[in-house]
Write a protein that holds these residues in place. Structure first.
Motif, short mmCIF file in Angstrom:
data_model
loop_
_atom_site.label_atom_id
_atom_site.label_comp_id
_atom_site.label_asym_id
_atom_site.label_seq_id
_atom_site.Cartn_x
_atom_site.Cartn_y
_atom_site.Cartn_z
N VAL A 101 -45.63 23.21 -117.30
CA VAL A 101 -44.22 23.19 -117.68
C VAL A 101 -43.83 21.77 -118.05
N ASN A 102 -43.36 21.56 -119.26
CA ASN A 102 -43.04 20.22 -119.76
C ASN A 102 -41.93 19.57 -118.93
N PRO A 103 -42.18 18.42 -118.30
CA PRO A 103 -41.15 17.78 -117.47
C PRO A 103 -40.13 16.98 -118.28
N PHE A 104 -40.46 16.67 -119.54
CA PHE A 104 -39.61 15.83 -120.40
C PHE A 104 -39.30 14.48 -119.75
N GLU A 156 -45.15 27.16 -127.41
CA GLU A 156 -44.25 26.96 -128.55
C GLU A 156 -43.98 25.48 -128.77
N SER A 157 -43.37 25.16 -129.90
CA SER A 157 -43.11 23.77 -130.24
C SER A 157 -42.22 23.12 -129.17
N GLY A 158 -42.65 21.97 -128.67
CA GLY A 158 -41.90 21.27 -127.64
C GLY A 158 -42.36 21.57 -126.23
N ALA A 159 -43.41 22.38 -126.10
CA ALA A 159 -43.88 22.76 -124.76
C ALA A 159 -44.80 21.72 -124.14
N GLY A 160 -45.24 20.75 -124.93
CA GLY A 160 -46.07 19.68 -124.38
C GLY A 160 -47.55 19.81 -124.68
N LYS A 161 -47.90 20.52 -125.75
CA LYS A 161 -49.32 20.75 -126.06
C LYS A 161 -50.06 19.46 -126.39
N THR A 162 -49.45 18.61 -127.22
CA THR A 162 -50.13 17.39 -127.65
C THR A 162 -50.41 16.46 -126.46
N LEU A 635 -32.94 21.91 -124.66
CA LEU A 635 -32.26 20.62 -124.79
C LEU A 635 -33.25 19.46 -124.76
N LEU A 636 -34.51 19.76 -124.43
CA LEU A 636 -35.56 18.74 -124.32
C LEU A 636 -35.22 17.69 -123.28
N LYS A 637 -34.59 18.11 -122.18
CA LYS A 637 -34.16 17.19 -121.12
C LYS A 637 -34.81 17.56 -119.80
#
Length: 727
Positions: A101-104, A156-162, A635-637
């Motif tokens: 889970v992307n922590p941003f 999905e885009s923004g999930a932190g794959k890269t 919100l990418l936060k």
């Protein structure tokens, strides 16, 4: 499934339109209806059958592996991920699958060298969930069993794959690192593999609506190893760079990072390339988004230059690369007005034209002619035809996209050549970082190709995690309940089928000169009107909707034909091939005339479809591992966990079916020696009888074909919902 509770005082989960699921206590029972007082303050009267029991013994911090939950249902899974996310435990296992889970935000000490050493050689699952554990398991299996591995990072885009892919590559570089450096570059192969990431991000990533660092291309990195487990070479394969972004950027998005870095370069570089404020360039100011929060373009420029040096791009080549980028920016500022002749055009002013010509190191008049005229060769004569201002602007943008695509390909090839491939390598570990599923207000050809990629990867996941797992149980005659899962094969056929699929119909339209996006759309409607995965929106004249595994997406066809045609404008090729800059001329070698190739149309979609087929074929030769990345909020936060958003991603990615299979089946496989060492104390007398008939573990392996699910007595550990396989 799970038997709901209808007793007053019991705790359950009930559906909520806003939060997906809420927990509460049953305070009243009336036959099949129960009244639930939720901890959020809401009160519901619901059917008993519409609730799920809540496990009150789950610790507040959640559990590290979903398969250990007493109830593996949607609300239980969601709550477990949420509990862990809020204490910065962003990784959770579901059997062998890692959910990230992307922590941003940056999490201190989670990826340092101490953590690398901590996970080195540790049995999978013995430590906290982490990408290092997945990478280590892949590396150990490759070394011990001689089987090539692949790690598929999806989401999905923004999930932190890269970022997850970079973490995997860091670990593999540490495991396969060598003390001896490459004498030609004074850099090790693993250094070059790692430093390829910032270079490719600079030229292939951009801010989108959903992600501030979105990969606008797909990437599969094959890391090759020698017999001692040392990295001996690597190959980077890229897929479908989004060319249109160079000259067309949507609102609140940005062009590729490298353009903004260049505009923030040191003053001497700015003067040399005659650059101005980035807001003055049409290719950068369309979206009114120049600065990116948390990104210092001037510092990124310096870091990128350093990384380019490490991967083998010389200072002279770097200068040429940024010269080309500056030329593209100036090219985009050339505007056109009507010329003296009918339907002709000329540049409004010569300033941008002059600078672009200087940077491309080509003749100024030749550049103007390549933008404003077309030469048509017939058997009788050669005709020069003028372009109107609109067509000239289209020609300008086509040239910009053409140049940037060639530059990107050169960078990828240069990195591959610098790193080098090991022809003697027998095994590799591949890391796949490819664009996530996309659905915007406007979805064009790029989104169509990106979503085809995700359909392919989802099918691969279905086959390996959902179907093959169940096939294994059937083969070994294990008693269990079959789990149904959505098969997206029909969606793939809709897109790829020959003849009559969407790509085939698009290619057919591209081969007829008089085709338009309107005629293409009508052909789609006529051919596919009975397909349940295809539909025409009611109020749209040329749009079409595909029912993808992740949801319905409506595509606008206006630019499908233009974007699918992979042709080179001869005037552009000749202009840049004659550049006085050897680097630029090298990007555009003269075309070899081949009559057979000229008559055979090869579209972008067909080439991409073939690339995907080769990728899937390559993946089929490896043992796959999966990391599912999840975006907790739009919100990418940091610290925001949107239940509905996360649940939708889990459903779309097939994770709920995978979790159900883990619950009903045997998610953990252990080697005989490890299994016996761990569980022999639980049934020592049974094992004594067993070994009377089996002389050794080796004979057991020969009897069962190497699988622990055959040849083993029928006993289980009391209280374990998954049998002794999980402990």
């Amino acid at each position: 499934m799970f038997k709901p509770s209808s007793t007053v005082g019991s705790f359950v989960w009930v559906k909520d339109p806003e939060e997906a699921w809420l927990d509460g206590e049953v305070i009243e029972v009336n036959r099949d209806d129960i009244k639930v007082q939720c901890t959020s303050g809401k009160t519901f009267v619901v059917k008993v059958s519409d609730t799920h029991p809540k496990d009150t013994e789950v610790p507040p911090s959640g559990v590290t592996d979903m398969t250990t939950l007493a109830y593996l249902h949607e609300p239980g899974v969601l709550q477990n991920l949420k509990s862990r996310y809020h204490i910065d435990e962003i990784y959770t296992y579901t059997g062998d699958i890692l959910i990230a889970v992307n922590p941003f935000k940056q999490l201190a000490n989670l990826y340092n060298d101490h953590m690398v050493a901590h996970y080195k050689g540790a049995p999978f699952g013995s430590l906290m969930p982490h990408p290092f554990a997945v990478a280590d398991a892949a590396y150990r299996q490759m070394i011990n069993e001689g089987v090539s591995q692949s790690i598929l990072v999806s989401g999905e885009s923004g999930a932190g794959k890269t970022e997850t892919a970079k973490t995997l590559m860091k670990y593999l570089a540490k495991m396969g690192g060598r003390a001896v450096k490459d004498l030609s570059s004074r850099r090790s192969v693993e250094d070059q593999v790692l430093e390829s990431n910032p270079v490719l991000e600079a030229f292939g990533n951009a801010k989108t609506v959903r992600n501030n660092n979105s990969s606008r291309f797909g990437k599969f990195v094959e890391i090759q190893f020698d017999q001692r487990g040392r990295i001996s070479g690597a190959a980077i394969k890229t897929y479908l760079l989004e060319r249109s972004r160079v000259c067309q950027v949507s609102d609140s998005e940005r062009n590729y990072h490298c353009f903004y870095m260049l505009c923030a370069a040191p003053p001497e570089d700015i003067r040399k390339l005659k650059l101005e404020d980035p807001t003055t360039y049409r290719y950068l100011n369309q979206s009114r988004c120049i600065k990116l929060e948390g990104m210092d373009d001037s510092k990124e420029y310096i870091k990128t230059r350093e990384a380019m040096g490490i991967v083998g791009i010389s200072l002279e080549e770097q200068e040429a690369i940024f010269r080309v980028l500056a030329a593209i920016l100036h090219l985009g500022n050339i505007e056109f007005t009507n010329g003296e002749e009918t339907d002709s055009s000329v540049p409004k002013d010569n300033k941008s034209l002059k600078i672009a010509a200087e940077l491309f190191m080509c003749d100024e008049q030749a550049l103007e002619d390549s933008l404003c005229k077309r030469v048509m060769v017939t058997p009788e004569e050669t005709i020069s035809r003028c372009l109107d201002p609109e067509s000239a602007a289209f020609s300008r943008d086509a040239l910009a996209k053409f140049v940037y695509a060639r530059l990107f390909d050169w960078i990828v090839n240069k990195i591959n050549n610098s790193i080098g491939q090991d022809p003697d390598s027998k095994h590799m570990i591949g890391v796949l970082d490819i664009y996530g599923f996309e659905s915007f207000k406007t979805n064009s050809f790029e989104q169509f190709c990106i979503n085809l990629t995700n359909e392919k990867l989802q099918h691969h996941f279905n086959e390996h995690v959902l179907k093959m797992e169940q096939d294994e149980y059937k083969k070994e005659e294990i008693e269990w309940n079959h789990i149904e899962f959505p098969d997206n094969r029909e969606v793939l056929e809709l897109i790829e089928k020959k003849p009559g699929g969407i790509i085939a119909l698009l290619d057919e339209a591209c081969m007829f000169p008089r085709s338009t996006h309107e005629t293409f759309s009508q052909k789609l409607y006529e051919t596919l009107k009975t397909n349940k995965h295809f539909s025409k929106p009611k109020l749209a004249r040329t749009d079409f909707t595909v029912c993808h595994y992740a949801g319905d997406v409506t595509y606008q066809t206006q630019q499908f034909l233009e974007k699918n045609k992979d042709y080179v404008v001869a005037e552009h090729q000749a202009l840049l091939g004659a550049s006085r800059c050897t680097f630029i001329a090298g990007l555009f070698p003269s075309l070899v005339e081949d009559a057979s190739k000229q008559t055979k149309f090869s579209s972008v979609a067909s080439q991409f479809k073939q690339q995907l087929a080769l990728l899937m074929e390559r993946l089929s030769t490896t043992e796959p591992r999966y990391i599912r990345c999840v975006k907790p909020n739009n919100l990418l936060k940091p610290s925001i966990f949107e239940n509905q958003n996360v649940l939708q991603q889990l459903r779309c990615g097939g994770m709920m079916e995978a979790i159900e299979i883990c619950r009903a089946g045997y998610p953990t496989r252990k080697h005989f020696d490890e299994f016996l060492d761990r569980f022999s104390v639980l049934a020592s007398s049974t094992l004594d009888k067993w070994f009377d008939s089996l002389s050794s573990v080796q004979s057991l392996q020969e009897t069962s074909g190497g699988s622990w699910t055959q040849g083993i007595p029928d006993w289980k550990v009391e209280g374990s919902p998954h049998g002794w396989a999980d402990g």
